[in-house]
Every structure is written in structure tokens, then in C-alpha cells.
Scaffold this active site. Structure first.
Site, PDB file in Angstrom:
ATOM      1  N   LYS A  36      19.011  17.345  30.542  1.00  0.00           N
ATOM      2  CA  LYS A  36      19.008  15.864  30.540  1.00  0.00           C
ATOM      3  C   LYS A  36      19.997  15.284  31.553  1.00  0.00           C
ATOM      4  O   LYS A  36      19.814  14.176  32.031  1.00  0.00           O
ATOM      5  CB  LYS A  36      19.251  15.311  29.151  1.00  0.00           C
ATOM      6  CG  LYS A  36      20.624  15.543  28.575  1.00  0.00           C
ATOM      7  CD  LYS A  36      20.741  14.805  27.242  1.00  0.00           C
ATOM      8  CE  LYS A  36      22.146  14.873  26.704  1.00  0.00           C
ATOM      9  NZ  LYS A  36      22.429  16.074  25.924  1.00  0.00           N
ATOM     10  N   GLY A  37      21.024  16.015  31.914  1.00  0.00           N
ATOM     11  CA  GLY A  37      21.862  15.643  33.052  1.00  0.00           C
ATOM     12  C   GLY A  37      22.734  14.427  32.870  1.00  0.00           C
ATOM     13  O   GLY A  37      23.166  14.105  31.763  1.00  0.00           O
TER      14      GLY A  37
END
Ligand code: B12
Length: 254
Positions: free
Chosen positions: A129-130
Site C-alpha cells: 500500500k506504500g
């Protein structure tokens, strides 16, 4: 070209030198406590100093916000920062370099070490998801990510890095009480130096919001990343340091 400008803080008008500082004193909130806060502000060079906010915290502490003017000047040509010295690549470009040059997956082992349980930062870099609209390193097809999570003991990290044949070890340190982030990082880098010869030692990267990025040499690591780091910066650094310009004595060859 160097920027020769000299600037002062901006509050109400250009160059008025106004700054706002907050701190806590170990005294309950009363008139004298407010006077004590202003005395400290004066000694810090805020002249005149105005008390903006005071709130008692528990039975014996007061939190203050003070606003005042400082005389200090900032000389922009004397500012020293660690600039990015590698090209910023897209995930596609990172994958292409690893595939073409390394011809195997690049292995990254990540963890929060010591008693630190703040995993949000390392997860921002590693998880799919970063962070800030960028996907984390798990998204990169040519990277293999092992995220060990919170409160990992240094010997366990070294052992896992060894068994995973890690190319890079990414450590997060958020708590800075009693300089825990510095002590833990030094312990970690010393443990890797002791356990592995330089040719097999992974690239050591630490990150966290309160690190001074210029302290890498002092802490025995290859790079420090601080507030606001994005996954692409880290991935680009890894391919640059491990593949494009590997340090002498170590290669990340297939
Ligand atoms: C969320 C949070 C928690 C959560 C953590 C949940 C979790 N799973 O992570 C919980 C509630 C568990 C928690 C607990 C505690 N917390 Co806390 N917590 C926070 C808080 C509010 C946000 C931190 C955060 O998630 N930031 C968001 C991430 C994305 O930002 P980041 O960590 O900076 O990461 C970025 C960069 O720094 C960098 N980065 C970070 N790590 C790495 C690693 C690598 C390799 C790289 C390349 C980059 C990188 O990249 C990231 C993306 O840009 C902060 C205050 C704040 N507003 O920052 C306090 C804060 C960090 N906590 C604090 C404290 C004191 C604690 C406790 C000790 C409280 C207590 N008395 O119990 C405990 C300690 C628990 C422990 N054993 O560690 C203090 C630390 C003070 C200090 N001087 O050290 C803070 C600053 C709050 C405060 N103002 O007092 N906390």
C-alpha cells in the site's frame, strides 16, 4: 550556484524574526510558572517573548507555547544537507535494472529493532500500500521483501539477514528517548560488522523522523532516510548503491 541570501524568520512582517517554540517545565501551572517560561524564552534569545499558551499536564508539569523575536540570521550558503545523489527511478525502471544486471531478485529485510514498536514508517516503505501515493517495495516484481515487524532483537535480525541472503537491511527507529535510535543503530551496525565479512555484508539503511541524515558514517550505516521518505527514493537508492555504483569490496552479483 550558491545562494548568498541572508534570511530571518517571518511572523507578522518580512524579516521580523518571529518564532514560536513549545516546551514543558516540571512545575504546576501558576503565575510563577508563566514567568519561568518567559525567563527561559529570554535566555534562548526571544526578545520580546509573549506567552501564547500554558496548560498544566498532570499534577507537576506545564506545557508552554511562546512566541517572540530572535536576532539570529540564516546564511543560506552555509546550510548543509544530504542531497539525493542518485537518479529517482520508477518501479518499472528499478525492476528492469535488477532483472538485467543482477539476474535474480534483490532481497530486502526490514525491521524495527530494540523495543521500538512504531512500524508505520517501515510499513510505509515496504508494504504494497506504500506511502504518499507510491506503492511500497513489496510491489516491485524484482524485489523480495521480508518484513520482520516490531521489536526485533539485533542478533535475530543479523541471523535472518544471513539466512535470507539479504542484499539490504532496512531498519526503522522512531523512538528517540535517551538517544535510543542512535544506540540501537550503532549496536546493529557493529553486529553486522562482527558477523559478516565486508563482501557479504548487506547494505545497511536506517530511517526515522528524527535522524540527522548526515550521521551515516558515525552510526556505521550506508544511508539514513528521514521524514517524508518515499518508497521510490529507497528503491532507487538500493539499485544505485548495490548495482549501479557498488562500494568497493562488495558486489551484489548473481
Ligand atoms: C502511531 C504512534 C504510535 C503507535 C505505533 C503503532 C505502529 N504500529 O506503528 C503506538 C500507539 C503503538 C505508539 C506507542 C508509543 N509511542 Co508513539 N507515536 C505514534 C505517532 C502518533 C505517529 C507515528 C507514525 O506512525 N508516523 C507516520 C509514519 C509514516 O512516519 P515515520 O515513522 O516518520 O516514517 C517515515 C519516515 O520517517 C521514514 N522512515 C521511517 N522508518 C524508516 C525506515 C527506513 C529503512 C526508511 C528508508 C525510511 C523510514 O519513512 C516513513 C515514510 O516517509 C507519533 C507522533 C507523531 N505524530 O509522529 C508518536 C511517537 C513517535 N510515540 C512516542 C512515544 C513516546 C510512544 C510510547 C513510548 C508511548 C508510551 N508511553 O507508551 C509508545 C512506545 C511503544 C514502543 N514500544 O515503541 C513519541 C516518541 C518520542 C521520542 N522522543 O522518542 C512520539 C513522537 C509522540 C510524542 N510526541 O511524544 N505510538
Amino acid at each position: 550556484m550558491t545562494d548568498k541570501r541572508v534570511v530571518r524568520p517571518y511572523g507578522d512582517t518580512t524579516g521580523d524574526g518571529m518564532v514560536q517554540v513549545s516546551f514543558t517545565l516540571p512545575v504546576p501551572h501558576d503565575k510563577k510558572a508563566e514567568g519561568a517560561a518567559l525567563q527561559l524564552a529570554g535566555k534562548m534569545g526571544l526578545e520580546p517573548a509573549l506567552l501564547v499558551h500554558a496548560k498544566q499536564m498532570g499534577s507537576a508539569h506545564t506545557f508552554f507555547v511562546v512566541y517572540g523575536s530572535v536576532r539570529h540570521l540564516v546564511e543560506l550558503d552555509k546550510v548543509q544537507v544530504v542531497e539525493r545523489d542518485f537518479p529517482l527511478l520508477s518501479p518499472k525502471e528499478v525492476n528492469a535494472v535488477v532483472k538485467r544486471r543482477l539476474r535474480r531478485k534483490l532481497v530486502v529485510v526490514g525491521a524495527c529493532i530494540g523495543t521500538d514498536a512504531h512500524t508505520v514508517g517501515i510499513d510505509a516503505i515496504l508494504n504494497v500500500k506504500g506511502f504518499a501515493g507510491e506503492k511500497g517495495l513489496e510491489y516491485y516484481r524484482e524485489l523480495r521483501v521480508v518484513n520482520l515487524g516490531a521489536q526485533v532483537a539485533v542478533p535475530d535480525l543479523v541471523e535472518r539477514a544471513r539466512t535470507e541472503r539479504a542484499d539490504a537491511v532496512l531498519v526503522s527507529q522512531v523512538v528517540t528517548q535517551r538517544d535510543a535510535h542512535l544506540h540501537n543503530t550503532r549496536e546493529m551496525s557493529a553486529a553486522f560488522r562482527e558477523a559478516l565479512p565486508v563482501a557479504r555484508r548487506p547494505l545497511l539503511v536506517v530511517g526515522g523522523p528524527r535522524f540527522d541524515e548526515s550521521m551515516a558514517g558515525d552510526l556505521g550505516v550506508d544511508r539514513i532516510f528521514s521524514r517524508g521518505t518515499t518508497p521510490a527514493e529507497v528503491a532507487s537508492y538500493l539499485v544505485n548503491a548495490l548495482i549501479e555504483t557498488p562500494r568497493s569490496g562488495r558486489t551484489a552479483a548473481a
